[in-house]
Design a protein around this motif. Structure first.
Motif, PDB file in Angstrom:
ATOM      1  N   LEU A  18      33.920 -48.332 -25.981  1.00  0.00           N
ATOM      2  CA  LEU A  18      34.962 -47.876 -25.081  1.00  0.00           C
ATOM      3  C   LEU A  18      35.087 -46.368 -25.226  1.00  0.00           C
ATOM      4  N   ARG A  19      35.582 -45.723 -24.182  1.00  0.00           N
ATOM      5  CA  ARG A  19      35.908 -44.307 -24.267  1.00  0.00           C
ATOM      6  C   ARG A  19      37.364 -44.121 -23.863  1.00  0.00           C
ATOM      7  N   LEU A  20      38.159 -43.652 -24.791  1.00  0.00           N
ATOM      8  CA  LEU A  20      39.556 -43.348 -24.512  1.00  0.00           C
ATOM      9  C   LEU A  20      39.680 -41.905 -24.042  1.00  0.00           C
ATOM     10  N   SER A  21      40.588 -41.666 -23.116  1.00  0.00           N
ATOM     11  CA  SER A  21      40.855 -40.318 -22.610  1.00  0.00           C
ATOM     12  C   SER A  21      42.321 -39.998 -22.797  1.00  0.00           C
ATOM     13  N   CYS A  22      42.602 -38.719 -22.968  1.00  0.00           N
ATOM     14  CA  CYS A  22      43.983 -38.243 -23.096  1.00  0.00           C
ATOM     15  C   CYS A  22      44.092 -36.961 -22.299  1.00  0.00           C
ATOM     16  N   ALA A  23      44.786 -37.042 -21.174  1.00  0.00           N
ATOM     17  CA  ALA A  23      44.970 -35.877 -20.310  1.00  0.00           C
ATOM     18  C   ALA A  23      46.239 -35.138 -20.719  1.00  0.00           C
ATOM     19  N   ALA A  24      46.112 -33.833 -20.944  1.00  0.00           N
ATOM     20  CA  ALA A  24      47.238 -33.022 -21.402  1.00  0.00           C
ATOM     21  C   ALA A  24      47.713 -32.076 -20.309  1.00  0.00           C
ATOM     22  N   SER A  25      49.013 -31.901 -20.219  1.00  0.00           N
ATOM     23  CA  SER A  25      49.584 -30.944 -19.275  1.00  0.00           C
ATOM     24  C   SER A  25      50.706 -30.177 -19.953  1.00  0.00           C
ATOM     25  N   HIS A  26      50.982 -28.980 -19.456  1.00  0.00           N
ATOM     26  CA  HIS A  26      52.045 -28.119 -19.989  1.00  0.00           C
ATOM     27  C   HIS A  26      51.864 -27.886 -21.486  1.00  0.00           C
ATOM     28  N   TYR A  27      50.629 -27.616 -21.895  1.00  0.00           N
ATOM     29  CA  TYR A  27      50.299 -27.508 -23.313  1.00  0.00           C
ATOM     30  C   TYR A  27      49.064 -26.622 -23.453  1.00  0.00           C
ATOM     31  N   PRO A  28      49.048 -25.694 -24.458  1.00  0.00           N
ATOM     32  CA  PRO A  28      47.891 -24.799 -24.650  1.00  0.00           C
ATOM     33  C   PRO A  28      46.710 -25.561 -25.243  1.00  0.00           C
ATOM     34  N   TYR A  29      46.162 -26.409 -24.463  1.00  0.00           N
ATOM     35  CA  TYR A  29      45.225 -27.440 -24.893  1.00  0.00           C
ATOM     36  C   TYR A  29      44.074 -26.909 -25.734  1.00  0.00           C
ATOM     37  N   SER A  30      43.445 -25.840 -25.297  1.00  0.00           N
ATOM     38  CA  SER A  30      42.193 -25.400 -25.904  1.00  0.00           C
ATOM     39  C   SER A  30      42.384 -24.708 -27.246  1.00  0.00           C
ATOM     40  N   SER A  31      43.598 -24.345 -27.605  1.00  0.00           N
ATOM     41  CA  SER A  31      43.792 -23.516 -28.800  1.00  0.00           C
ATOM     42  C   SER A  31      44.647 -24.173 -29.873  1.00  0.00           C
ATOM     43  N   ARG A  32      44.736 -25.471 -29.839  1.00  0.00           N
ATOM     44  CA  ARG A  32      45.563 -26.168 -30.820  1.00  0.00           C
ATOM     45  C   ARG A  32      44.844 -27.399 -31.347  1.00  0.00           C
ATOM     46  N   CYS A  33      45.356 -27.918 -32.468  1.00  0.00           N
ATOM     47  CA  CYS A  33      44.818 -29.135 -33.059  1.00  0.00           C
ATOM     48  C   CYS A  33      45.322 -30.352 -32.276  1.00  0.00           C
ATOM     49  N   MET A  34      44.410 -31.271 -32.003  1.00  0.00           N
ATOM     50  CA  MET A  34      44.786 -32.528 -31.373  1.00  0.00           C
ATOM     51  C   MET A  34      44.157 -33.672 -32.162  1.00  0.00           C
ATOM     52  N   GLY A  35      44.739 -34.856 -32.020  1.00  0.00           N
ATOM     53  CA  GLY A  35      44.239 -35.967 -32.806  1.00  0.00           C
ATOM     54  C   GLY A  35      44.426 -37.308 -32.135  1.00  0.00           C
TER      55      GLY A  35
END
Length: 125
Positions: A18-35
């Protein structure tokens, strides 16, 4: 207020993918840690994987070699590619976003400010 929306969960047989996706908005997506985290009913939420601003990825031992975290900055989307799934991978999966520039503390729930609503993964034997 940042928003995270997961998708891609479902039911598969053991050994499937399976491939899970997480779409982000109103957030500095490219410059922060995500998990990614996961949680079974009645159990604590546990860390699965993190990715930092430079694309550096870490995975829990339980999923290492089977799961891969990645992100696509242009689409502001975080992914969890899951292969060789096992029944014990059955859980609700959550993506999380931090204000931290790195993922040094990324295994802790408290490191994250924003959480998605979760997507269910069920693996049958």
């Amino acid at each position: 207020q940042a928003q995270l929306v997961e998708s891609g969960g479902g039911s598969v047989q053991a050994g499937g993918s399976l491939r899970l996706s997480c779409a982000a908005s109103h957030y500095p997506y490219s410059s922060r840690c995500m998990g990614w985290f996961r949680q079974a009913p009645g159990k604590e939420r546990e860390w699965v994987a993190t990715i930092d601003s430079d694309g550096g990825a870490r995975h829990a031992d339980s999923v290492k070699g089977r799961f891969t975290i990645s992100k696509e900055n242009a689409k502001k989307t975080l992914y969890l590619h899951m292969n060789s799934l096992k029944p014990e991978d059955t859980d609700m999966y959550y993506c999380a976003a931090s204000w931290s520039l790195d993922c040094n503390g990324g295994r802790r729930l408290g490191a994250y400010t924003y959480w998605g609503q979760g997507t269910q993964v069920t693996v049958s034997s």
